[in-house]
Structure formats: C-alpha cells, structure tokens
Design a protein around this motif. Structure first.
Motif, short mmCIF file in Angstrom:
data_model
loop_
_atom_site.label_atom_id
_atom_site.label_comp_id
_atom_site.label_asym_id
_atom_site.label_seq_id
_atom_site.Cartn_x
_atom_site.Cartn_y
_atom_site.Cartn_z
N VAL A 180 20.88 -8.96 10.54
CA VAL A 180 20.87 -8.58 11.96
C VAL A 180 20.41 -9.76 12.82
O VAL A 180 19.62 -10.59 12.39
CB VAL A 180 19.96 -7.35 12.21
N PRO A 238 14.62 -0.58 14.31
CA PRO A 238 15.09 -1.92 13.90
C PRO A 238 16.55 -2.16 14.27
O PRO A 238 17.40 -1.29 14.07
CB PRO A 238 14.90 -1.92 12.38
N ALA A 239 16.81 -3.34 14.82
CA ALA A 239 18.18 -3.79 15.14
C ALA A 239 18.90 -2.83 16.07
O ALA A 239 20.12 -2.68 16.00
CB ALA A 239 18.97 -4.01 13.85
N GLU A 242 16.94 -8.17 0.09
CA GLU A 242 15.73 -7.78 0.81
C GLU A 242 14.69 -7.13 -0.08
O GLU A 242 13.55 -6.91 0.35
CB GLU A 242 16.10 -6.84 1.96
N PRO A 247 11.32 -3.57 17.12
CA PRO A 247 11.67 -3.66 15.68
C PRO A 247 10.91 -2.71 14.77
O PRO A 247 11.44 -2.33 13.71
CB PRO A 247 11.37 -5.13 15.35
N GLN A 248 9.70 -2.33 15.14
CA GLN A 248 8.94 -1.42 14.28
C GLN A 248 9.39 0.03 14.43
O GLN A 248 9.19 0.84 13.54
CB GLN A 248 7.44 -1.53 14.61
N TYR A 276 24.50 0.61 8.68
CA TYR A 276 23.34 -0.08 8.12
C TYR A 276 23.68 -1.54 7.84
O TYR A 276 24.62 -1.85 7.11
CB TYR A 276 22.85 0.59 6.84
N GLU A 277 22.92 -2.43 8.45
CA GLU A 277 23.02 -3.87 8.18
C GLU A 277 21.71 -4.32 7.57
O GLU A 277 20.63 -3.90 8.01
CB GLU A 277 23.28 -4.65 9.48
N LYS A 278 21.76 -5.16 6.56
CA LYS A 278 20.54 -5.65 5.94
C LYS A 278 19.69 -6.40 6.97
O LYS A 278 20.22 -7.02 7.89
CB LYS A 278 20.88 -6.58 4.76
N ALA A 279 18.38 -6.33 6.76
CA ALA A 279 17.45 -6.92 7.72
C ALA A 279 17.73 -8.41 7.92
O ALA A 279 17.61 -8.92 9.04
CB ALA A 279 16.01 -6.72 7.25
N ARG A 293 22.50 -2.26 14.41
CA ARG A 293 22.76 -1.10 13.57
C ARG A 293 23.31 0.09 14.36
O ARG A 293 23.79 1.04 13.76
CB ARG A 293 21.47 -0.69 12.84
N TYR A 321 15.12 -13.93 2.34
CA TYR A 321 14.87 -13.27 1.07
C TYR A 321 15.48 -14.07 -0.07
O TYR A 321 16.58 -14.63 0.06
CB TYR A 321 15.45 -11.86 1.07
#
Length: 584
Positions: free
Chosen positions: A311, A202-203, A150, A198-199, A305-308, A318, A145
């Motif tokens: 991870v 996620p993580a 993100e 992932p969908q 929560y970790e940014k995409a 997460r 990003y």
C-alpha cells in the motif's frame, strides 16, 4: 579503469555499501538479506540491532568512498552447498543460510570477497573496488519484510541511486527532489484534502471537505462523459453471497485479495469488483440485438486486501471506487465500440493535461480461464480493433486478466513518470459462466461479449497521480476553492467584498472573503500556499470603479478587470468542466 556495464557497477556498489555498514557497526549483529539492482540504483536489506537514520547515510557514503580508495581486489569463490551453509552459519548470517537452503542441491554456489567482506552472489562484479565510479547517493531507509512476506521479520532497506557519471546522478537527484515536492501524500495534508488513520483503517483514506469536493467532481466529470457516450449508471449491493464469486471465478483466482464475513451461517464477500453484479443485471431481463450495446456504469465502493508492504498513499489502497463500466455487445460490434472507447479515453486524458499516452495490448497470462481457441478469438478481436482505431500500440505478452486479454493505457505525468490508468478488457468467460444471452437478428439466442472498461481507474489512484501531475494546482473548474477576495481595509472594503462574494457564489463560483486581521503580505503568502487559482483584491479604486485587482496563482503581477469582465472570465473557465470537443 576497466569498463563495466551499469548493472554490474550498481550491483558491486550494493556490496560496497554492505561492507561499509559492516565496518561502521561491527557490534550490531548485522545480517544481510538481498541487495539487488533496481531502476536507477540498488538497495540492500539489512537486519541489525542499530536503527539507521538519514544522518547515518552520509557516514556510510564516506566509508564506501574510502573502500574504493583502498583498491581491494574482488574475487569470486565457489563453494558446495554444505560448505556455503557452514561458512555463513559461522559468520552469523542466518538470512544467507536461508537463501542457500532454498537453492537446488546440484546448483553451483558462488560468493564474492573484497577485503574482509564476503557475500553470497551470482555476480558478475567489477574486478576491484577502485573500478567503481563515485557517482552514487544513498537516498533513504525504509522498512521491508524479509522476502516480501509480512509474516516475516521487518528489515531495514537502504536505497541508493547510482550512475556512470556525475551529470546523470545530478539529473536524477533533481528529479527526485521535484517528485518529493509533488508527493501527493505531502500535498494532501498541506492542502487539507485527505489523511489516513493507519491504526483504525489501514490503507483507507479519509477525505476532508476539499478533497471530497475534488473526488465528487471527478465522479461528476465522468457522468458528463457518460451522457455523451451512451452509458447508464447502476447501483449494486456491497456484500454478496460467496456463491456469486464461485460462479464468476473470482473465488478461485482472487480469494486472497477479498474480505469475507459469515451471515446467517453463510459466507458472504465484500465486493472487490462490480462485474458479477452487472452479469446478474443483464441476465435478469431479456434483450435483443436492438438493445445492444448495453453499457452499465457503476461507482460502487470496492474493497480489496493489499499487503501492508504494497500500500502507498492513494495510489494503492484497500477501499476505493472505480469509474467502472461493463458493455454487453455482439462479437461483430467490438471494433466500433473500441473505436468509440479510444476516442473517449483520449478526450478524457488530454482534458486533464496528459499528452504522452501509451497503448498496450496485454495477452493471455499463464493462469487463465477458458480454452486457447476462445483466447485466440478475443486477442485477434482486440488487435484488429486497435489497428482500426489508428492508435499505435505495443504487445505485452502474458499480462492479460485471467478471463480475457486487455488494452491498458499508460500516461506520462509532468515529470515524465508513466502510470497505467485506463483499461479495456475483453471477456468471453463471464457471459459463459453466467449463461447470458440475447436474441439476435435471426431470432436465436446468442452469447454476448463483455467489455470491462475504466478510464480513470481507481478514483483514489487517479487523484494521487493527478495531484502530483499538477503539483496540487488544480484547474479552475476542479479547484475546491476557486478564488479568495481580500479587502485592503476591513472597515472600509469588507461590506463591498462580501457583496461581490455573494454575487459570485450565486453564479456558481466557489469563492470566500479573507477578513482576517492580518497584513496583506501575510494573506497573499497564505493564499499562494493554498494554491487557490485566483486572489481578488478590493481597495478604494476597485470599489469606485466596480472593478477588481485579479492575481492568478504563481504570478507576481495583477490584472484589473471590471466586475462584468470577471464574471465572464470565471464563467468561461468553469465551462472547462466539459472537454471542448464534447461541448456541443
């Protein structure tokens, strides 16, 4: 050729790569973000219509080498802020315009040109493209990003390795190849340990039966240590009223990493750590100095929560579990407790084969809770405790937790990479926030000190690191499948093999019979690929002599053992689930 330091060479090579990309795709609306020097090389973030592939990296390398041969002078140009904005707008470089707009108005803006290419940069650079040694290798293309946010556009990040000589580059590429073979994400799939959706989540890893066994055995390993070192395990709620996190200070310092939900018109948070729950448990009862140290261990599931973009496989997820514990004790007991903790840590790590261990003392961060006097007391206590423990340690200024200083333990894996695993954090703030007290020897109320500690840390992260350390070859006691029995001829030897399997299972050995209608060569290759510690072959001679032909993973030869010798061997190997120093 002029001599330049390696960072200058790497940064100039990043510009060289950008120029090559610009030449190769002149009609792809190429915009350049940033191209910094990183450990062992550099990268450049690129926004373009064309999607780069691994095959394109070879083309870019060839063009870079051609530009080096062109011997283009590299010249520094200084512009005013407005001149720079106008220039890069004309070039269609909107990302550069954004960067320039963030620069202070009175700050000098410099650019570097080489041939037809000019780029925004502070420098320094080499003087001519011919000054650049051709010891670089473009490694990969990944998404990134813009500016690490993100919410911004996804750019293409081209990574490269770069060194001063061919030998260094070759050694690094060999290292990367070995690291690729050991990648826990690759091995996790091949060995049927875990996977990701992932969908859907996620993580958040899904552990298959084999992976779940290893995971749970790590928990059981820690429980065995806990029994030796005087810990009591507790269980705490998963979702708690946000008021708790206001009291603890996490709401102010950690809110952006937490998950929230509204229940009965009140805000609740999914717990990202166990410590506030343990404070409540200590407060619920009245303790005296005779009860301390009190050690609460908790394997509760945590969510952060970790940014995409942050991870990565199991090493940054997460949802996870820690081998987490909190120790409540008087201030004058800190040194004794740290000494025991250091023994516990080193016994644990050495049992897993980690022998290169670094100890760091992390001091107060800029964003901290509490006054300087309290921090002075906490830091001095940890430093004196480390000195008394006899372990060498290093100071990491400003790297402590917001509530207190900490000891971080780093381990080196089999190929020399260091990872931070264990942590010992001294906390004067939470006992104060929660109003904790115990009755001291004088019959008066006294505030306890809390030590936050984890050995493996996140079990997910430790498992990812450990899989790569052992290249997926678990020790016998930890292997989800310890042995496979292979009958030479199913019609003749299968019944005997099944009987041996049943006897081994009764002794606690995880073993199965491979009765597939496949050749011995095929079965051998599959068992070696699965990294099962042992393959047991049963034929006519083995049946007649009540023996086995035993082949260890990674070895070509076999050893003949009687069944009794096999039982003894496996019993001894299973005993390693407890470190030898703690078996008595």
């Amino acid at each position: 050729m002029a001599k330049f330091d390696l960072d200058t060479i790497r940064h100039s090579s990043a510009h060289l790569m950008a120029q090559a990309i610009n030449r190769l795709w002149p009609k792809s609306n190429v915009q350049f973000g940033v191209g910094p020097v990183i450990e062992n090389g550099f990268y450049y973030d690129v926004d373009m219509d064309y999607k780069l592939t691994d095959e394109d990296l070879v083309k870019i390398e060839d063009t870079m080498k051609q530009i080096i041969k062109e011997k283009l002078p590299i010249e520094r140009k200084v512009m005013s802020r407005n001149e720079a904005i106008d220039f890069f707008k004309d070039q269609g470089q909107e990302l550069k315009v954004e960067l320039i707009s963030a620069i202070a108005e009175d700050e000098e803006i410099s650019c570097y040109s080489q041939g037809e290419f000019i780029d925004l940069c502070r420098g320094p650079h080499v003087e001519n493209t011919s000054d650049l040694p051709q010891f670089f290798k473009l490694l990969s293309v990944a998404g990134a990003y813009w500016r690490g946010d993100e919410n911004n556009k996804m750019l293409q990040r081209v990574y490269a390795a770069c060194f001063n000589d061919k030998k260094q580059l070759k050694a690094h590429l060999n290292f990367l190849e070995e690291a690729k073979k050991r990648d826990h994400r690759k091995l996790g799939k091949e060995l049927e340990l875990f996977h990701f959706e992932p969908q859907i989540a996620p993580a958040s890893p899904f552990f298959m039966p084999k992976g779940a066994f290893v995971y749970n055995e790590l928990v059981e390993f820690m429980r065995r240590l806990y029994r030796k070192f005087g810990y009591d395990e507790v269980i705490t709620p998963q979702i708690l009223d946000s008021e708790l996190w206001h009291t603890s200070g996490h709401y102010a310092h950690y809110k952006e990493n937490m998950y929230f939900s509204n229940i009965d018109e009140r805000e609740y948070a999914v717990k990202p750590m166990n410590c506030p729950c343990h404070m409540l448990m200590f407060k619920h009862y009245k303790y005296s100095y005779r009860d301390l140290p009190l050690r609460y261990a908790d394997f509760g599931r945590l969510h952060r929560y970790e940014k995409a973009g942050a991870v990565s496989g199991l090493t940054r997820v997460r949802t996870f579990c820690q081998d987490d514990a909190h120790i409540f004790l008087p201030l004058n007991k800190i040194q004794d407790e740290i000494k025991d903790l250091m023994q516990m840590f080193f016994v644990c790590y050495e049992h897993f084969g980690f022998t290169n261990i670094k100890v760091n003392l992390s001091t107060r961060p800029e964003k901290k809770s509490g006054d300087d006097a309290t921090w002075d007391t906490a830091e001095n206590a940890l430093e004196e405790a480390l000195k008394a423990s006899g372990h060498e340690f290093f100071i990491k200024e400003g790297d402590g937790a917001f509530y207190g200083p900490k000891i971080d333990i780093e381990i080196s894996d089999a190929i020399g990479r260091y990872f931070q695993l264990g942590t010992i954090q001294l906390d004067f703030q939470l006992p104060e926030r929660f109003g904790l007290s115990f009755t001291n020897a004088d019959g008066e109320d006294e505030r306890p000190v809390v030590i936050h500690r984890a050995l493996l840390g996140s079990l997910e992260r430790f498992l990812g690191v450990y899989i790569e350390h052992v290249a997926g070859i678990f020790p016998f006691w930890l292997a989800p499948e310890q042995a496979v029995i292979v009958p030479v001829n199913n019609d003749i030897h299968l019944e005997y093999a099944n009987g041996l399997c049943k006897e081994l299972n009764a002794q606690g050995v995880r073993v199965k019979v491979d009765d597939r209608n496949e050749s011995m060569g095929y079965k051998t290759r599959q068992i070696q690929k699965s990294k099962t510690p042992f393959m047991i072959v049963i034929g006519d001679r083995e049946m007649e002599n009540k023996s086995v032909s035993l082949r260890a993973h990674g070895q070509k030869g076999s050893t003949t053992l009687t069944n009794e010798e096999l039982f003894t061997k496996f019993k001894e190997l299973n005993a390693e689930k407890m470190p030898e120093k703690l078996r008595n």
